[in-house]
Enzyme design. Structure first.
Site, short mmCIF file in Angstrom:
data_model
loop_
_atom_site.label_atom_id
_atom_site.label_comp_id
_atom_site.label_asym_id
_atom_site.label_seq_id
_atom_site.Cartn_x
_atom_site.Cartn_y
_atom_site.Cartn_z
N ARG A 116 0.84 -1.57 0.40
CA ARG A 116 -0.60 -0.15 -0.03
C ARG A 116 0.14 1.02 0.00
NH1 ARG A 116 -4.80 1.27 4.63
NH2 ARG A 116 -4.92 3.75 4.03
N ASN A 167 1.33 1.31 14.99
CA ASN A 167 -0.52 0.51 14.14
C ASN A 167 0.30 0.22 13.14
OD1 ASN A 167 -1.43 2.71 13.69
ND2 ASN A 167 -3.66 1.99 14.09
N TYR A 168 1.00 1.00 11.79
CA TYR A 168 1.10 1.07 10.57
C TYR A 168 2.69 2.23 10.75
CZ TYR A 168 -3.86 0.11 8.36
OH TYR A 168 -4.63 -0.58 8.31
N LYS A 190 10.94 10.69 12.87
CA LYS A 190 10.47 9.46 13.84
C LYS A 190 9.62 9.20 14.47
CE LYS A 190 9.21 8.81 18.05
NZ LYS A 190 9.23 7.87 18.44
N THR A 193 8.67 3.45 18.79
CA THR A 193 9.99 2.85 19.12
C THR A 193 9.52 1.26 18.47
OG1 THR A 193 10.37 4.74 20.58
CG2 THR A 193 10.85 2.42 21.53
N ASP A 228 9.15 16.42 22.48
CA ASP A 228 8.95 17.58 22.87
C ASP A 228 9.84 18.61 21.94
OD1 ASP A 228 7.15 17.62 25.70
OD2 ASP A 228 6.17 17.15 23.41
N GLU A 263 -3.09 13.61 12.79
CA GLU A 263 -3.76 12.60 12.20
C GLU A 263 -4.43 11.53 14.23
OE1 GLU A 263 -5.56 14.07 8.60
OE2 GLU A 263 -5.79 12.38 10.13
N CYS A 297 -7.18 3.55 14.13
CA CYS A 297 -7.67 4.98 14.66
C CYS A 297 -9.32 4.98 14.08
CB CYS A 297 -7.53 6.08 14.02
SG CYS A 297 -6.69 6.14 12.14
N THR A 298 -9.29 4.33 12.00
CA THR A 298 -10.42 4.11 12.09
C THR A 298 -11.41 3.12 12.67
OG1 THR A 298 -9.73 3.41 10.31
CG2 THR A 298 -9.99 5.74 10.09
N GLU A 390 -11.23 5.36 23.75
CA GLU A 390 -10.53 4.61 22.92
C GLU A 390 -9.56 3.26 23.44
OE1 GLU A 390 -7.19 6.13 20.16
OE2 GLU A 390 -8.54 5.61 18.40
N ARG A 450 -9.46 4.56 5.87
CA ARG A 450 -8.30 5.50 5.74
C ARG A 450 -8.35 5.97 4.07
NH1 ARG A 450 -2.56 5.90 5.50
NH2 ARG A 450 -2.49 4.06 6.61
P1 NAP Z 1 0.97 7.71 20.53
O1 NAP Z 1 1.90 6.56 21.55
O2 NAP Z 1 0.48 8.77 20.75
O3 NAP Z 1 2.71 8.07 19.75
C1 NAP Z 1 3.03 8.33 18.28
C2 NAP Z 1 4.45 8.68 17.88
O4 NAP Z 1 4.70 9.83 18.60
C3 NAP Z 1 5.55 7.74 18.31
O5 NAP Z 1 6.01 7.73 17.33
C4 NAP Z 1 6.11 8.19 20.17
O6 NAP Z 1 6.83 8.09 19.93
C5 NAP Z 1 5.57 9.68 19.23
N1 NAP Z 1 5.67 11.01 20.33
C6 NAP Z 1 5.62 10.40 21.72
N2 NAP Z 1 5.83 11.49 22.68
C7 NAP Z 1 6.01 12.27 21.66
C8 NAP Z 1 5.94 13.48 22.11
N3 NAP Z 1 6.17 14.37 23.27
N4 NAP Z 1 6.11 14.66 20.87
C9 NAP Z 1 6.68 14.64 19.70
N5 NAP Z 1 6.46 12.68 19.30
C10 NAP Z 1 5.91 11.95 20.38
O7 NAP Z 1 0.28 6.83 19.72
P2 NAP Z 1 0.57 5.26 18.84
O8 NAP Z 1 0.09 4.88 20.17
O9 NAP Z 1 2.14 4.57 18.20
O10 NAP Z 1 -1.01 5.34 18.09
C11 NAP Z 1 -1.70 4.73 19.05
C12 NAP Z 1 -2.70 6.03 18.49
O11 NAP Z 1 -2.41 6.61 17.62
C13 NAP Z 1 -4.11 5.37 18.76
O12 NAP Z 1 -4.84 6.73 19.76
C14 NAP Z 1 -4.88 5.87 17.05
O13 NAP Z 1 -6.01 5.92 17.61
C15 NAP Z 1 -4.41 6.60 16.66
N6 NAP Z 1 -3.42 7.00 15.56
C16 NAP Z 1 -4.71 7.77 14.37
C17 NAP Z 1 -4.52 7.02 12.84
C18 NAP Z 1 -4.99 8.32 11.73
O14 NAP Z 1 -4.71 9.00 11.18
N7 NAP Z 1 -5.93 9.42 12.34
C19 NAP Z 1 -3.79 6.55 12.64
C20 NAP Z 1 -3.16 4.97 13.92
C21 NAP Z 1 -3.38 5.61 14.73
P3 NAP Z 1 7.08 6.35 20.34
O15 NAP Z 1 6.90 5.25 20.06
O16 NAP Z 1 9.09 6.65 21.09
O17 NAP Z 1 6.68 6.46 22.10
O1 G3P Z 2 -5.00 3.28 12.26
C1 G3P Z 2 -4.07 3.98 10.87
C2 G3P Z 2 -5.49 4.32 10.48
O2 G3P Z 2 -4.81 5.31 9.30
C3 G3P Z 2 -6.58 3.24 9.90
O3 G3P Z 2 -6.85 3.18 8.36
O4 G3P Z 2 -6.27 2.22 6.09
O5 G3P Z 2 -7.12 1.02 8.23
O6 G3P Z 2 -8.55 2.84 8.06
P1 G3P Z 2 -6.89 2.46 7.99
#
Ligand code: NAP
Ligand code: G3P
Length: 500
Positions: A116, A167-168, A190, A193, A228, A263, A297-298, A390, A450
């Site tokens: 993809r 997750n992606y 970045k 992790t 930060d 996002e 997320c979706t 969530e 998405r």
């Molecule tokens: P997360 O804990 O917020 O981490 C996302 C990214 O942010 C990671 O690379 C993380 O690094 C980094 N990060 C952490 N603290 C930060 C800071 N203070 N400043 C800048 N970056 C920082 O989210 P996740 O657990 O990876 O993903 C799950 C979440 O993402 C869910 O809430 C999901 O809904 C959301 N999500 C949204 C979408 C969308 O398209 N709307 C798509 C996918 C996921 P580390 O890994 O080193 O902590």
């Molecule tokens: O959480 C990842 C977000 O971007 C959803 O992607 O393609 O699974 O709807 P998709």
């Protein structure tokens, strides 16, 4: 070419380096972070735990190399993206295998994520070369004449910081890298992790594709330690972030005056009306709620059925859920491990809270290691946490209501506003309900998603800021430049209207 040989320079043994100025480097901190497979706890590899000094070096390098890349003709930038797409396609199985091990994604889905991303690179190459500006004549505005002409074209923002979620980890960094590059920016990436190793491979992929040293750079380390500092850095010109709403809101506070594309989280609700096609609705809800164990997320995170069909829908969904495969991601089982034990504890807490407050367990509520069984909860009420939080796990609450208006009210009461769904045979009614829903996207008779990736993708409220999607991301990572021509009347032809 042999994958191991091709990518061997990224690591020493099982320890991966970070990528800076075209070189693979070990952090001066001497610290690494060990990453384990969430399914079997086996070590997948180690990554560098970089510090702020290294962040400074990497960001400065990216800043120094904006010009050489933005001066590169866009057709050449597009060709680089196409070559990168070919490389990731060639190694999609190898990369998918690593992705599966580091985040527990089913192998078939992991390989699909790589492919993809290749599609995104190819489509971004095409969209980018079609981007242009506009010419506006001054005389459209009273008091001005055609001697004043505005010419616009698009220019890069400079250094784009790309931060992706676990997750992606490959696709949601790649969906930032491609538009940033085609728009002429340099990049600091970045990766998450947990999920860092697969996107680290972009260092080799993009170098082989022709991205000059210093244009694309990768820093690894915990976001809580360097995040930060990265987002607020004065040489970072734009931040494209995907992650949780909590992290995104913090980021928005510390980033300062620079464009942001955020996002974030979601709590997508499926409103199901009496005349919905039950088979289509059931399949959409189950697939939407439980693929990748709900870690999307979706994902469908709430079902709000009308009274007349609620019993049948709960029964159908529960039956379908009992057929979901559970187990080893290497065997592409639908339900696999959540990303870590802490996330499992959180999801279990939501289930326990709902059951303690009277929710009806229809299936699931079982855990083995990091695997939580797909769990269906009926009679969920608005005093329960799972109605609003969530889960990012395999939990599906049914919130029964008496009317469409109540369904809209509950849907809109969420802090999130990513996507919503309406299942009905009455498209006129669906369209009218869609206009009431406070979300970025409404899916009519389909699960929230998405893709396809050229569609606009955005969240409102706590779900995000700005619009992703190929054309929209390119626009977000560039800006118009305006040149106004102020011509004189010299040589102007004065032609009178013919009255004969
Ligand atoms: P997360 O804990 O917020 O981490 C996302 C990214 O942010 C990671 O690379 C993380 O690094 C980094 N990060 C952490 N603290 C930060 C800071 N203070 N400043 C800048 N970056 C920082 O989210 P996740 O657990 O990876 O993903 C799950 C979440 O993402 C869910 O809430 C999901 O809904 C959301 N999500 C949204 C979408 C969308 O398209 N709307 C798509 C996918 C996921 P580390 O890994 O080193 O902590
Ligand atoms: O959480 C990842 C977000 O971007 C959803 O992607 O393609 O699974 O709807 P998709």
């Amino acid at each position: 070419m042999d994958f191991e040989k091709e990518f061997s320079k990224m690591k020493e043994g099982n320890t991966f380096k970070y990528f800076y100025k075209g070189k693979w480097c070990e952090s001066n901190t001497g610290k690494t972070i060990t990453l384990r497979n969430p399914y079997n706890n086996e070590i997948v590899g180690n990554i560098q735990s970089c510090n702020k000094e290294e962040a400074d070096e990497i960001i400065s390098c990216a800043k120094e190399n904006v010009a050489c890349w933005s001066d590169t003709p866009i057709n050449e930038r597009a060709e680089v993206l196409r070559k990168a797409a070919d490389i990731m396609t060639e190694y999609s199985k190898d990369l998918g295998e690593i992705l599966m091990k580091e985040i527990g994604k089913p192998l078939n889905s992991a390989i699909s994520e790589i492919l993809r991303t290749a599609d995104i690179f190819n489509m971004t190459a095409e969209s980018g070369t079609l981007m242009g500006g506009e010419t506006i004549m001054g005389d459209a505005f009273e008091g001005f004449t055609r001697e004043k002409i505005s010419l616009t074209y698009r220019v890069p923002l400079g250094v784009v910081l790309c931060i992706g979620p676990f997750n992606y980890p490959f696709n949601l960094t790649g969906s930032k890298i491609a538009p940033a590059l085609i728009a002429g920016n340099s990049i600091v990436m970045k990766p998450p992790t947990q999920g860092a190793i697969t996107p680290l491979h972009f260092g080799v992929i993009l170098e082989k594709a022709g991205v000059p040293s210093g244009v694309f750079n990768i820093i690894t380390g915990r976001g809580s330690e360097i995040g930060d500092y990265l987002v607020s850095h004065p040489l970072i010109d734009m931040v494209s972030f995907t992650g949780s709403s909590e992290t995104g809101k913090n980021l928005a506070k510390v980033a300062g005056m620079k464009p942001l594309l955020l996002e974030l989280g979601g709590k997508d609700a499926a409103i199901v009306l009496d005349d919905a096609d039950m088979e289509i609705t059931t399949k959409a809800i189950v697939s939407g709620a439980f693929s990748f164990s709900g870690q999307r997320c979706t994902a469908v995170k709430r079902v709000i059925p009308m009274p007349n069909i609620a019993d049948e829908l709960v029964k159908r969904v529960t039956n379908e859920v009992t057929n979901l495969s559970i187990g080893d991601p290497a065997e592409s089982k639908t339900i696999g491990p959540l990303i870590n034990s802490k996330q499992c504890d959180y999801v279990q807490g939501l289930i326990n809270d709902a059951l303690d407050k009277g929710a009806l367990l229809k299936y699931g509520n079982k855990r083995e290691g990091n695997i939580i069984w797909p769990t269906v909860l009926d009679n969920v009420t608005t005093d329960m946490r799972v109605a609003w939080e969530e889960p990012f796990g395999p939990v599906l609450p049914f919130i029964r209501v008496e009317s469409v208006d109540k369904a809209i009210e509950i849907s809109n009461a969420s802090e999130y506003g990513l996507q919503g769904m309406i299942f009905t045979a009455d498209i006129d009614l669906a369209f009218n309900i869609a206009q009431e829903l406070e979300v970025g996207t409404i899916q009519i008779n389909g699960k929230s998603a998405r893709g396809p990736d050229h569609f606009p993708f955005l969240g409102t409220k706590s779900s995000g800021l700005g619009t992703q999607g190929i054309k929209y991301s390119i626009e977000a990572m560039s800006r118009p430049k305006v040149v106004v021509m102020n011509l004189t009347e010299k040589g102007k032809l004065i032609r009178e209207c013919r009255v004969d």
